[in-house]
Design an enzyme around this catalytic site. Sequence first.
Site, PDB file in Angstrom:
ATOM      1  N   ASN A   1       0.981  -1.058  -0.105  1.00 20.48           N
ATOM      2  CA  ASN A   1       0.001  -0.083   0.057  1.00 20.48           C
ATOM      3  C   ASN A   1       0.847   1.328   0.138  1.00 20.48           C
ATOM      4  OD1 ASN A   1      -2.749   1.486   0.338  1.00 20.48           O
ATOM      5  ND2 ASN A   1      -1.543   2.007   2.221  1.00 20.48           N
ATOM      6  N   GLU A   2       0.909   1.887  -1.123  1.00 18.31           N
ATOM      7  CA  GLU A   2       1.486   3.257  -1.371  1.00 18.31           C
ATOM      8  C   GLU A   2       2.972   3.336  -1.283  1.00 18.31           C
ATOM      9  OE1 GLU A   2      -0.285   6.106   1.365  1.00 18.31           O
ATOM     10  OE2 GLU A   2      -2.194   5.840   0.352  1.00 18.31           O
ATOM     11  N   ASP A   3       3.931   1.979  -1.353  1.00 15.72           N
ATOM     12  CA  ASP A   3       5.104   2.144  -1.442  1.00 15.72           C
ATOM     13  C   ASP A   3       5.594   2.639  -2.886  1.00 15.72           C
ATOM     14  OD1 ASP A   3       5.060   0.902   0.947  1.00 15.72           O
ATOM     15  OD2 ASP A   3       6.179  -0.832   0.466  1.00 15.72           O
TER      16      ASP A   3
ATOM     17  N   SER B   1      -0.926  -0.647  -4.636  1.00 12.20           N
ATOM     18  CA  SER B   1      -1.793   0.090  -4.598  1.00 12.20           C
ATOM     19  C   SER B   1      -1.419   1.462  -4.048  1.00 12.20           C
ATOM     20  CB  SER B   1      -3.272  -0.188  -4.045  1.00 12.20           C
ATOM     21  OG  SER B   1      -4.159   0.733  -4.081  1.00 12.20           O
TER      22      SER B   1
ATOM     23  N   HIS C   1      -5.147   6.616  -5.708  1.00 12.90           N
ATOM     24  CA  HIS C   1      -5.623   6.899  -4.520  1.00 12.90           C
ATOM     25  C   HIS C   1      -6.053   8.603  -4.789  1.00 12.90           C
ATOM     26  CE1 HIS C   1      -3.800   3.611  -1.895  1.00 12.90           C
ATOM     27  NE2 HIS C   1      -4.350   3.044  -2.899  1.00 12.90           N
TER      28      HIS C   1
END
Length: 156
Positions: free
Chosen positions: A70-72, A112, A131
């Site tokens: 998530n968001e890396d 994501s 996002h």
Amino acid sequence: MTPATIQQVIFNPLYTILELGLLVWQDFCGFACGVYPAHESFVKLVSTEAEANVAKLAHHPCILIWCGNNEDYQQINQWKEKRELPARQFYEEIFPKIVERLMPGVPYWPGSPYGGKEWYETEDQTVGDVHEWHVWCNVSPGEYYQNYDILAGRFV
């Protein structure tokens, strides 16, 4: 409900999810908003844990998709000056192989948000998912909140 059923519901959220007929986007735990190492001992540790977690959940029909992080990728995109993400090895090689082997046919998504011309680009609203932070970060909150249904923060 019997006491055994009550314990199942309390201690196993997937039981409740199955009962309600919900589907789950399952992230690989621990990989969020950071740059993680990929040295040999860490790769072995993470691979073993990932395999155990996928095996544990493999029989649950509610798992719709597995996601590597998530968001890396987004962090790399935001930092601009840093274009290295050693953990890509997990997201793009190790995790997808584990999912394919233990849950064949269940889709895998590297991270994501994810999608763009370069591996670190996450803002292409025509590819992958994005996002939408404007709604949550008080950037013109009224305008963005009112237009949330037409913003691109969804899986494409």
